[in-house]
Scaffold this active site. Structure first.
Site, PDB file in Angstrom:
ATOM      1  CG  HIS A  26     -15.319 -31.867  -5.361  1.00 35.49           C
ATOM      2  ND1 HIS A  26     -14.207 -31.186  -4.891  1.00 35.49           N
ATOM      3  CD2 HIS A  26     -16.348 -31.514  -4.547  1.00 35.49           C
ATOM      4  CE1 HIS A  26     -14.554 -30.466  -3.839  1.00 35.49           C
ATOM      5  NE2 HIS A  26     -15.842 -30.632  -3.621  1.00 35.49           N
ATOM      6  CG  HIS A  53     -11.847  -3.859 -22.364  1.00 33.82           C
ATOM      7  ND1 HIS A  53     -12.282  -2.618 -21.934  1.00 33.82           N
ATOM      8  CD2 HIS A  53     -12.532  -4.104 -23.500  1.00 33.82           C
ATOM      9  CE1 HIS A  53     -13.183  -2.147 -22.777  1.00 33.82           C
ATOM     10  NE2 HIS A  53     -13.358  -3.053 -23.733  1.00 33.82           N
ATOM     11  NE  ARG A 103     -10.100   2.556 -24.572  1.00 32.09           N
ATOM     12  CZ  ARG A 103     -10.868   1.966 -25.479  1.00 32.09           C
ATOM     13  NH1 ARG A 103     -10.450   1.874 -26.739  1.00 32.09           N
ATOM     14  NH2 ARG A 103     -12.054   1.479 -25.142  1.00 32.09           N
TER      15      ARG A 103
END
Length: 208
Positions: A63, A152, A186
């Site tokens: 809500h 990331h 990475r």
């Protein structure tokens, strides 16, 4: 003393420096790109369908987040997205975990590519959504955190706090989040470790 270069001459020099574009190109704005076209396909949990059958984006709110959820859904549709709205559909008091789970399940089973959950602070819904396997929900309060969570962390659910964000900023966060591609490289190793943690503890529960 020589005269200073004119504005046109300065623009021409700058254009050459940045890549040999014509001076008039410096005023050109990039053509709008629908975020789903620019994004890499989000990772899905094992066994999940790749179908977008239920819509590009699942959205839900309690809500406290109802009004902002309605505004975001309208904006998304105006930008060409299909939206699966799981509720709530009024300001009557409800419990945010119910709607966070509903959104998360649509993303986890592949019915929708992304999810957006809205409550007062955006924290509780993120916690609830993250209990669903395969979900990486991120609470974002600004454009930088929105982009970071996608690039990331490969976030697939965005959590927003309606009590902490103005409408205009919330819409900017949504667009930045959807427009930012997963970085991989990475970052993939680290996100894989998050998935490994999830699977490891799921396996522990199954053995009990």
């Amino acid at each position: 003393m020589s005269d200073l270069p004119s504005e046109e001459e300065v623009r021409a020099i700058v254009a050459q420096i940045v890549g040999g574009f014509a001076p008039e190109d410096l005023d050109a704005s990039p053509a709008p790109v629908r975020p789903s076209e620019a994004n890499a396909e989000p990772a899905r949990p094992p066994g999940a369908s790749a179908s977008d059958g239920g819509g590009d984006i699942a959205i839900g709110a309690d809500h406290g987040g109802f009004a902002l959820k309605e505004r975001i859904a309208r904006d998304l549709r105006e930008h060409g997205f299909s939206v699966s709205d799981v509720g709530t559909h009024s300001t009557e008091s409800v419990d945010y975990p119910d709607f966070a789970e509903a959104v998360a399940r649509l993303v986890a089973d592949g019915s929708c590519r992304w999810g957006i959950v809205v409550d007062g602070a955006g924290i509780g819904s993120a916690i609830a959504a993250n209990k669903v396997p395969g979900i990486r929900a991120a609470t974002c309060w600004d454009i930088s955190s929105a982009r970071n969570s996608r690039e990331h962390n490969h976030a697939n659910v965005l959590a927003l706090g309606a009590g902490l964000l103005g409408e205009a900023l919330a819409l900017q966060i949504v667009q930045a989040w959807l427009s930012t591609a997963w970085g991989g490289d990475r970052h993939a190793r680290r996100v894989d470790k998050i998935t490994d943690i999830e699977r490891r503890y799921a396996g522990d529960r199954a053995r009990r």
